[in-house]
Design an enzyme around this catalytic site. Structure first.
Site: not given
Ligand code: NAD
Length: 475
Positions: A170, A222-223, A227, A278, A325, A377, A456
């Site tokens: 997804k 993701g965020s 998470g 990130c 953003q 962040e 990872e």
């Molecule tokens: P986000 O959490 O908004 O979304 C990430 C993913 O989760 C998207 O595909 C989104 O559709 C999905 N999502 C949203 N709500 C959900 C739910 N309730 N259930 C399941 N999936 C859901 O994050 P974003 O804005 O897309 O990405 C930015 C964030 O990602 C930043 O915090 C960044 O630091 C982090 N990031 C971390 C790394 C790492 O490896 N540590 C790498 C890249 C980005």
């Protein structure tokens, strides 16, 4: 319209996701089918049905498919890089670099599929031998963010497939194009129906459906907010989970740092890829002896950065990825000013020739550790400079964060570099390098609030994508 890939078939869905170019909002990159919760359930069922046969394929069969996919990605890096730059907004060279990385990841995991896993151990009992082997975990859900539209899908999908798992991916709503291209490449590389499924659309709709449909493992990037919620939902369902989340990464500038090298590390780490990494260096912790010279030179370099269309040759900093953003970044600039930090340059929305989400990189000095711009962040081109009395103070400031993804130090001293490497509370430590920018064949991940579960990438990816079996053989 670009469709979802479910059980080897391209299937439509409504309404369409309109993928717009953040450099030029009049440019529509493409329309992508938005899946329903039912589509997600079908994708998981297809992956479940495909698993017995796929998990029993030979390593050579899996390696050949991954290698074919890697070769196609590399052969098409210019075209895929252009697509990526158009949908996400990083500059074309950065985007081509990301695509190249994705190609290399597939080729690396083609090799990993062939590596023998497992060990044989003498039992403590006579007449018994112990065999330890690795097996795939089953159906794996992959949820990815928007900031690395092809590298993150690649670094999750490649090991998942290499070790014999079936995948339901997804991708982020904002950047379905690169994930779709990857699904198309994998499909044509010869994956059997149902082994890799692409389900595009809203995380809030598709996330719960994915977890409820009965997956065995979830890898999420993701965020932190999303998470943490997913981790709790996985715990009650017994789903193995791996989370890569945010960062507030410190770059420590010691008094003996080479000035130009330190400034270069800060410019790259804080502002390249529009600060949307990130691993970005969003906290610059500068020892007092070099502070004024460093800040003056950094401000000069920051103000000279060329913000523009991601595809233009002269652009150094592309647009912010989305309106939301950009609004968030500007709100943090306001907060920094209200808290009393000095804005040395940038922090404004820019109107350029094309209608896009442009922002001048913002550099704050005089920041204190408790300010929001020093702690949270931001995920945009906004950097906070904190002054430290000396190295020990700087190290304490560097570790004073709920995150622990990456950290860096600029110094000419082997003793300081070694001390920092040992005492930094981060998963990845850089010496005289930007905090962002990592190799694809070694582990990636953090500590504290940045990560959860096994690392990872590299051969460490096996920890998440396989499960260990211990067999006792009576002789
Ligand atoms: P986000 O959490 O908004 O979304 C990430 C993913 O989760 C998207 O595909 C989104 O559709 C999905 N999502 C949203 N709500 C959900 C739910 N309730 N259930 C399941 N999936 C859901 O994050 P974003 O804005 O897309 O990405 C930015 C964030 O990602 C930043 O915090 C960044 O630091 C982090 N990031 C971390 C790394 C790492 O490896 N540590 C790498 C890249 C980005």
């Amino acid at each position: 319209m670009h469709c979802n890939l479910i059980n080897g078939e391209w299937r439509g869905g409504q309404p369409a996701i309109v993928n717009r170019n953040p450099s030029d909002l009049d440019d529509v990159v493409g329309e992508y089918a938005s899946a329903s919760a039912d589509d997600m359930r079908e994708a998981v069922a297809a992956a479940r049905a495909a698993f017995p046969a796929w998990s029993r394929t030979t390593p050579q069969q899996r390696a050949d498919i991954l290698d074919t996919a890697g070769n196609e990605i590399l052969a098409r890096k210019q075209e895929l890089g252009t697509l990526l730059a158009r949908e996400e907004g990083k500059t074309l060279p950065e985007a081509i670099g990301e695509v190249t990385r994705a190609g290399h990841i597939f080729k690396f995991f083609a090799g990993e599929a062939l590596r023998a896993h497992g060990e044989m151990v003498d039992s403590v009992r006579p007449g018994v031998e112990v065999l330890i082997s690795r097996e795939p975990v089953g159906v794996v859900g992959l949820i990815t963010p928007w900031n690395f539209p092809i590298a993150i899908p690649a670094w999750k999908a490649a090991p998942a497939l290499a070790f014999g798992n079936c995948v339901v991916m997804k991708p982020a709503e904002l950047v379905p194009g690169s994930a779709w291209a990857l699904a198309d490449i994998l499909q044509r590389a010869g994956l059997p129906a149902g082994v890799f499924n692409l389900v595009m659309g809203s995380g809030r709709v598709l996330g719960p459906a994915l977890l409820d449909a009965g997956i065995n493992a979830l890898s999420f990037t993701g965020s932190q907010a999303t998470g943490e919620r997913l981790a709790a939902d996985c715990a009650v369902r017994g789903i193995k989970v791996q989370l890569e989340m945010g960062g507030k990464n410190p770059l420590l500038i010691a008094d003996d740092a080479r000035l130009e090298q330190a400034v270069e590390c800060a410019i790259n780490g804080a502002f390249y890829s529009t600060g949307q990494r990130c691993t970005a260096s969003s906290r610059l912790i500068v020892c007092s002896g070099i502070h004024d010279a460093f800040v003056a030179r950094l401000a000069e370099r920051t103000a000279a950065l060329r913000v523009g269309n991601a595809l233009a040759a002269e652009t150094q900093i592309g647009p912010v990825a989305s309106e939301a953003q950009l609004a968030g970044n500007l709100a943090y600039v306001e907060q920094g000013l209200a808290a009393g930090a000095s804005l040395l340059c940038g922090g404004e929305r820019l109107q350029l020739a094309s209608r896009g989400y442009y922002q001048s990189p913002a550099l704050f000095a005089g920041c204190t550790p408790e300010m929001a711009i020093s702690r949270e962040e931001i995920f945009g081109p906004v950097a906070a400079v904190l002054r430290a009395d000396d190295y020990e103070h700087a190290l304490q400031l560097a570790n004073d964060t709920p995150f622990g993804l990456a950290s860096g130090i600029c110094t000419q001293s082997l003793a300081l570099a070694t001390h920092f490497r040992r005492h930094s509370e981060a998963g990845m430590v850089m010496v005289n390098l930007p905090t962002a920018g990592v190799d694809y064949h070694v582990p990636f991940g953090g500590r504290k609030g940045s990560s959860h579960g096994p690392r990872e990438q590299g051969r460490y990816a096996a920890e998440f994508y396989t499960t260990v079996k211990t067999a006792y053989l009576g002789l």
